[in-house]
Design a protein around this motif. Structure first.
Motif, PDB file in Angstrom:
ATOM      1  N   UNK A 111       0.811  -1.341   0.151  1.00 23.86           N
ATOM      2  CA  UNK A 111      -0.061  -0.069  -0.031  1.00 23.86           C
ATOM      3  C   UNK A 111       0.794   1.192   0.132  1.00 23.86           C
ATOM      4  N   UNK A 112       1.854   1.235   0.698  1.00 27.51           N
ATOM      5  CA  UNK A 112       2.765   2.392   0.700  1.00 27.51           C
ATOM      6  C   UNK A 112       3.633   2.622  -0.374  1.00 27.51           C
ATOM      7  N   UNK A 113       4.013   1.576  -1.175  1.00 28.51           N
ATOM      8  CA  UNK A 113       4.611   1.769  -2.525  1.00 28.51           C
ATOM      9  C   UNK A 113       3.518   2.193  -3.431  1.00 28.51           C
ATOM     10  N   UNK A 114       2.286   1.953  -3.680  1.00 30.43           N
ATOM     11  CA  UNK A 114       1.202   2.414  -4.380  1.00 30.43           C
ATOM     12  C   UNK A 114       0.925   3.985  -4.244  1.00 30.43           C
ATOM     13  N   UNK A 115       1.005   4.293  -3.005  1.00 29.05           N
ATOM     14  CA  UNK A 115       0.717   5.609  -2.392  1.00 29.05           C
ATOM     15  C   UNK A 115       1.834   6.604  -2.909  1.00 29.05           C
ATOM     16  N   UNK A 116       3.262   5.971  -2.698  1.00 25.82           N
ATOM     17  CA  UNK A 116       4.325   6.732  -3.201  1.00 25.82           C
ATOM     18  C   UNK A 116       4.296   6.901  -4.514  1.00 25.82           C
ATOM     19  N   UNK A 117       3.951   5.975  -5.440  1.00 25.64           N
ATOM     20  CA  UNK A 117       3.690   6.251  -6.820  1.00 25.64           C
ATOM     21  C   UNK A 117       2.848   7.301  -7.191  1.00 25.64           C
ATOM     22  N   UNK A 118       1.526   7.152  -6.635  1.00 22.99           N
ATOM     23  CA  UNK A 118       0.772   8.310  -6.856  1.00 22.99           C
ATOM     24  C   UNK A 118       1.250   9.734  -6.334  1.00 22.99           C
ATOM     25  N   UNK A 119       1.680   9.760  -5.235  1.00 22.53           N
ATOM     26  CA  UNK A 119       2.130  11.045  -4.839  1.00 22.53           C
ATOM     27  C   UNK A 119       3.279  11.552  -5.527  1.00 22.53           C
ATOM     28  N   UNK A 120       4.130  10.573  -6.015  1.00 19.29           N
ATOM     29  CA  UNK A 120       5.158  11.093  -7.138  1.00 19.29           C
ATOM     30  C   UNK A 120       4.987  11.486  -8.496  1.00 19.29           C
ATOM     31  N   UNK A 121       3.538  11.174  -8.732  1.00 20.95           N
ATOM     32  CA  UNK A 121       2.891  11.668 -10.038  1.00 20.95           C
ATOM     33  C   UNK A 121       2.937  10.539 -11.018  1.00 20.95           C
ATOM     34  N   UNK A 122       3.210   9.144 -10.545  1.00 21.30           N
ATOM     35  CA  UNK A 122       3.409   7.993 -11.414  1.00 21.30           C
ATOM     36  C   UNK A 122       1.780   7.655 -11.678  1.00 21.30           C
ATOM     37  N   UNK A 123       0.992   8.539 -12.638  1.00 24.57           N
ATOM     38  CA  UNK A 123      -0.389   8.459 -12.723  1.00 24.57           C
ATOM     39  C   UNK A 123      -0.772   7.869 -14.114  1.00 24.57           C
ATOM     40  N   UNK A 124      -1.854   7.230 -14.489  1.00 23.89           N
ATOM     41  CA  UNK A 124      -2.357   6.705 -15.462  1.00 23.89           C
ATOM     42  C   UNK A 124      -2.872   7.862 -16.459  1.00 23.89           C
ATOM     43  N   UNK A 125      -2.417   7.973 -17.515  1.00 23.04           N
ATOM     44  CA  UNK A 125      -2.983   9.048 -18.229  1.00 23.04           C
ATOM     45  C   UNK A 125      -4.466   8.844 -18.712  1.00 23.04           C
ATOM     46  N   UNK A 126      -5.167   9.693 -18.102  1.00 20.26           N
ATOM     47  CA  UNK A 126      -6.519   9.886 -18.568  1.00 20.26           C
ATOM     48  C   UNK A 126      -7.482   9.257 -17.403  1.00 20.26           C
ATOM     49  N   UNK A 127      -6.943   8.981 -16.456  1.00 18.76           N
ATOM     50  CA  UNK A 127      -7.580   8.236 -15.450  1.00 18.76           C
ATOM     51  C   UNK A 127      -7.091   8.879 -13.753  1.00 18.76           C
ATOM     52  N   UNK A 129      -8.605  11.382 -12.210  1.00 24.74           N
ATOM     53  CA  UNK A 129      -9.632  11.401 -11.065  1.00 24.74           C
ATOM     54  C   UNK A 129     -10.059  10.335 -10.666  1.00 24.74           C
ATOM     55  N   UNK A 130     -10.187   8.937 -11.350  1.00 26.36           N
ATOM     56  CA  UNK A 130     -10.291   7.706 -10.629  1.00 26.36           C
ATOM     57  C   UNK A 130      -9.192   7.301  -9.658  1.00 26.36           C
ATOM     58  N   UNK A 131      -8.003   7.771 -10.158  1.00 28.58           N
ATOM     59  CA  UNK A 131      -6.742   7.381  -9.082  1.00 28.58           C
ATOM     60  C   UNK A 131      -7.057   8.168  -7.845  1.00 28.58           C
ATOM     61  N   UNK A 132      -7.475   9.443  -7.810  1.00 26.59           N
ATOM     62  CA  UNK A 132      -7.703  10.108  -6.494  1.00 26.59           C
ATOM     63  C   UNK A 132      -8.566   9.485  -5.781  1.00 26.59           C
ATOM     64  N   UNK A 133      -9.673   8.774  -6.350  1.00 28.45           N
ATOM     65  CA  UNK A 133     -10.611   7.881  -5.468  1.00 28.45           C
ATOM     66  C   UNK A 133      -9.775   6.697  -5.061  1.00 28.45           C
ATOM     67  N   UNK A 134      -9.010   5.993  -5.772  1.00 31.49           N
ATOM     68  CA  UNK A 134      -8.251   4.858  -5.355  1.00 31.49           C
ATOM     69  C   UNK A 134      -7.392   5.107  -4.220  1.00 31.49           C
ATOM     70  N   UNK A 135      -6.694   6.399  -4.655  1.00 29.89           N
ATOM     71  CA  UNK A 135      -5.705   6.732  -3.311  1.00 29.89           C
ATOM     72  C   UNK A 135      -6.530   6.715  -1.902  1.00 29.89           C
ATOM     73  N   UNK A 136      -7.666   7.377  -1.949  1.00 30.31           N
ATOM     74  CA  UNK A 136      -8.428   7.445  -0.848  1.00 30.31           C
ATOM     75  C   UNK A 136      -8.624   5.911  -0.144  1.00 30.31           C
TER      76      UNK A 136
END
Length: 148
Positions: A111-127, A129-136
């Motif tokens: 979980x920490x690894x996934x959150x670090x990726x999101x916080x670091x900007x490793x985001x799926x192009x076009x998704x 908004x849903x990634x913000x929900x997944x982060x929550x």
């Protein structure tokens, strides 16, 4: 699946065989759609259903493994971020399965690894908004596991 989640497991038991049949039928077509979307869905469903219907810990773990390793669907608009590892909700499913297997420390690290990726900007192009929900959801699962 959202209907079942909103309705609750016990009220949805009669539809579980139908849902699993549709997931498995879709998997015979192509497992790469939406970066392993049907295996990701299967992972979520198997986490919630009673063992008598096939739930437990092994199926969601297996399905999350397959979802995470999924390649992009041919013709994806953004194939570099349309792979299974960019659909961050699968990290939540996998962490829950790991915790149920008694591998809490590994679940927390995932979980920490996934959150670090999101916080670091490793985001799926076009998704994004849903990634913000997944982060929550990832944060909620992490907090839940850390409080145990």
């Amino acid at each position: 699946a959202l209907w079942g989640n909103a309705n609750g497991v016990s009220a949805s038991l009669g539809r579980i065989p139908e849902l699993l049949r549709l997931i498995n039928a879709g998997l015979t077509t192509d497992t790469r759609y939406e970066g392993g979307g049907l295996t990701r869905l299967g992972s979520a469903v198997y986490l919630k259903i009673p063992e008598i219907f096939g739930g437990g810990v092994d199926k969601p773990f297996e399905y999350s493994t397959r979802a995470l390793s999924s390649q992009a669907f041919p013709g994806s608009q953004n194939p570099e971020t349309a792979t299974g590892e960019y659909f961050y909700n699968v990290f939540d499913h996998r962490a829950q399965a790991l915790a149920k297997k008694g591998r809490k420390a590994e679940a927390i690290a995932l979980l920490k690894e996934a959150l670090e990726r999101i916080d670091g900007g490793d985001l799926p192009v076009g998704r994004e908004p849903e990634t913000r929900l997944h982060k929550r959801d990832l944060e909620a699962t992490l907090a839940s596991l850390q409080s145990l």
